[in-house]
Design an enzyme around this catalytic site. Structure first.
Site, PDB file in Angstrom:
ATOM      1  N   PHE A   8      60.351   5.995  22.046  1.00  0.00           N
ATOM      2  CA  PHE A   8      60.649   7.386  22.401  1.00  0.00           C
ATOM      3  C   PHE A   8      59.362   8.196  22.310  1.00  0.00           C
ATOM      4  O   PHE A   8      58.735   8.268  21.259  1.00  0.00           O
ATOM      5  CB  PHE A   8      61.703   8.014  21.477  1.00  0.00           C
ATOM      6  CG  PHE A   8      62.021   9.431  21.867  1.00  0.00           C
ATOM      7  CD1 PHE A   8      63.015   9.709  22.793  1.00  0.00           C
ATOM      8  CD2 PHE A   8      61.288  10.498  21.350  1.00  0.00           C
ATOM      9  CE1 PHE A   8      63.282  11.015  23.191  1.00  0.00           C
ATOM     10  CE2 PHE A   8      61.546  11.804  21.746  1.00  0.00           C
ATOM     11  CZ  PHE A   8      62.548  12.062  22.669  1.00  0.00           C
ATOM     12  N   ASP A  60      51.520   7.007  18.677  1.00  0.00           N
ATOM     13  CA  ASP A  60      52.321   8.231  18.641  1.00  0.00           C
ATOM     14  C   ASP A  60      52.800   8.455  17.206  1.00  0.00           C
ATOM     15  O   ASP A  60      53.752   7.833  16.747  1.00  0.00           O
ATOM     16  CB  ASP A  60      53.501   8.082  19.610  1.00  0.00           C
ATOM     17  CG  ASP A  60      54.378   9.329  19.654  1.00  0.00           C
ATOM     18  OD1 ASP A  60      54.245  10.183  18.755  1.00  0.00           O
ATOM     19  OD2 ASP A  60      55.208   9.442  20.577  1.00  0.00           O
ATOM     20  N   LYS A 109      55.451  17.670  15.395  1.00  0.00           N
ATOM     21  CA  LYS A 109      56.503  17.877  14.399  1.00  0.00           C
ATOM     22  C   LYS A 109      56.078  18.588  13.101  1.00  0.00           C
ATOM     23  O   LYS A 109      56.087  19.800  13.057  1.00  0.00           O
ATOM     24  CB  LYS A 109      57.228  16.554  14.127  1.00  0.00           C
ATOM     25  CG  LYS A 109      58.098  16.143  15.338  1.00  0.00           C
ATOM     26  CD  LYS A 109      59.212  15.187  14.986  1.00  0.00           C
ATOM     27  CE  LYS A 109      60.259  15.135  16.089  1.00  0.00           C
ATOM     28  NZ  LYS A 109      60.024  14.135  17.128  1.00  0.00           N
TER      29      LYS A 109
HETATM   30  C1  LIG Z   1      59.914  14.016  18.578  1.00  0.00           C
HETATM   31  C2  LIG Z   1      59.029  12.998  19.173  1.00  0.00           C
HETATM   32  C3  LIG Z   1      58.376  13.214  20.408  1.00  0.00           C
HETATM   33  C4  LIG Z   1      58.612  14.448  21.234  1.00  0.00           C
HETATM   34  O1  LIG Z   1      58.231  15.617  20.590  1.00  0.00           O
HETATM   35  P1  LIG Z   1      58.743  17.030  21.140  1.00  0.00           P
HETATM   36  O2  LIG Z   1      58.015  18.020  20.274  1.00  0.00           O
HETATM   37  O3  LIG Z   1      60.211  17.059  20.979  1.00  0.00           O
HETATM   38  O4  LIG Z   1      58.340  17.117  22.557  1.00  0.00           O
HETATM   39  C5  LIG Z   1      57.524  12.245  20.864  1.00  0.00           C
HETATM   40  N1  LIG Z   1      57.296  11.117  20.167  1.00  0.00           N
HETATM   41  C6  LIG Z   1      57.894  10.876  18.986  1.00  0.00           C
HETATM   42  C7  LIG Z   1      57.583   9.619  18.242  1.00  0.00           C
HETATM   43  C8  LIG Z   1      58.794  11.803  18.452  1.00  0.00           C
HETATM   44  O5  LIG Z   1      59.419  11.550  17.297  1.00  0.00           O
END
Ligand SMILES: *Cc1c(COP(=O)(O)O)cnc(C)c1O
Length: 390
Positions: free
Chosen positions: A134, A220, A249
């Site tokens: 994701f 990520d 985040k």
């Molecule tokens: C939450 C998340 C995203 C997306 O972040 P947003 O601020 O919602 O666009 C991308 N990668 C990972 C691993 C995430 O947990």
């Protein structure tokens, strides 16, 4: 503002696109790990704004930093220099070991920047991501996101020749890499897919393969960053350095901000990328304060210790051997309980008992509480989980 929660629900339905399915509570205020609803009922929050509120709700230092900065300068655009931005960049470089930063406003945006940068630097356009990945909901970040439920309606997406390989299988990455591959993008722990923790050595092996094949590694760390897993960044568990890293985040202590970090030499040049809001003084002041709190309150170590405490206690209580619970996984305060059935009902029952938990990937209860959570609060959470699992 509103006379009842029902009025909020009704107007939300009337005026807001129905992209979210929410429990029927209206949150009004929070402090630390506790959040209160419309009627003043208190909840121990194990969702933490989806791993955002690492320092807890309304940490006084973050609140003060925002207040002070708001009175001085909120926004200037990136056409001018501002001090909080430069200070934050220096700080990020220090805690992450990465060379340079590009500031943006969210996770998906930082992934977009990473994909764009990898294409530019390598001159190639194919990406490899993991099954179960994701990385966000914008078209680019969605292109490297695996789940069909997120993407099927929008296909074909943007990236031609995108390939998904099995997570936790480094050899699959070696096989998928070809002459057109720009980068491999991975989460060090898959968050949205249910706290999937790869075996030790996986990331290291992937990094070695990428180096050998001259392909970039994008890590990520949007969900795993800023102490969540018991290290500043999850990459430290394996002692690896990605070429590009995405964060967001927890970075701003609740204020929206994201960043893409890269090794020295892997850089955009003038006009190759931009964001009007990215790294604005208000967001940067919030992030600086939040990072300072994580440092001074030793929340990285706390995440490690309390995560271990949580896991041990859960095992001691026998929750893991219950028929409803298939597996418990965790690193630091990033914990997943995989159930043998959908967890929707449990979320409701926990809510009624004053605990907020989140269900991800249908059958996984995700616990990513503020890192300031206390042992007593963890005990309470576990006893409620135990009660409703029984
Ligand atoms: C939450 C998340 C995203 C997306 O972040 P947003 O601020 O919602 O666009 C991308 N990668 C990972 C691993 C995430 O947990």
């Amino acid at each position: 503002m509103f006379s009842s929660p029902e009025e909020v629900f009704e107007k939300e339905k009337r005026y807001i696109m129905q992209t979210y399915k929410r429990p029927r509570i209206v949150l009004k205020e929070g402090k630390g790990v506790i959040v209160k609803d419309f009627f003043g009922h208190e909840y121990i929050d194990c969702v933490g704004g989806i791993a955002v509120n690492a320092v807890g709700y309304c940490h006084p230092r973050v609140v003060n930093a925002i207040k002070e900065q708001a009175e001085k300068l909120m926004h200037t655009s990136n056409l001018y220099y501002t001090e909080p931005q430069v200070k934050l960049a220096e700080k990020l470089s220090m805690i992450s070991g990465m060379g340079k930063v590009f500031f943006c406003n969210s996770g998906a945006e930082s992934v977009e920047a990473a994909l764009k940068l990898a294409s530019k630097v390598t001159g190639k356009h194919k990406f490899i991501a993991a099954e179960g990945s994701f990385h966000g909901r914008t078209l680019g970040s969605l292109s490297v996101t695996f789940e069909t439920k997120f993407r099927s309606v929008f296909e074909p997406l943007l990236l031609n020749g995108m390939e998904f390989v099995r997570y936790n299988d480094a050899e699959a990455i070696r096989e998928a890499i070809n002459n057109d591959t720009a980068a491999v993008i991975l989460e060090p722990i898959q968050g949205e897919t249910g706290i999937i923790i790869p075996s030790e050595g996986y990331l290291k092996e992937v990094k070695e393969i990428c180096t050998e094949k001259s392909v970039l590694l994008i890590l990520d760390e949007i969900q795993t960053g800023f102490g969540r897993t018991g290290r500043w960044f999850c990459k430290e568990h394996e002692g690896i350095e990605p070429d590009i890293m995405t964060v967001a985040k927890a970075m701003g202590g609740g204020f929206p901000i994201g960043a893409m970090l890269a090794k020295e030499g892997i850089e955009f040049e003038t006009n190759e990328h931009a964001s009007t809001f990215g790294g604005n003084p208000l967001a940067c002041a919030a992030a600086l304060a939040s990072i300072k709190v994580i440092e001074e309150e030793k929340l990285v170590d706390r995440s490690k210790e309390l995560g271990a405490y949580f896991m041990k206690k859960v095992h001691d209580e026998g929750i893991g051997s219950n028929q409803v619970v298939k597996e418990i996984r965790g690193k630091g305060l990033m914990i997943g309980l995989e159930l043998t059935k959908p967890c929707g009902e449990m979320v409701e029952e926990a809510l009624e008992r004053g605990i907020l938990i989140n269900c991800t990937s249908d059958k996984v209860i995700r616990l990513v509480p503020p890192l300031v959570i206390s042992k007593e609060q963890i005990d309470r959470v576990i006893s409620v989980l135990y009660e409703i699992i029984k």
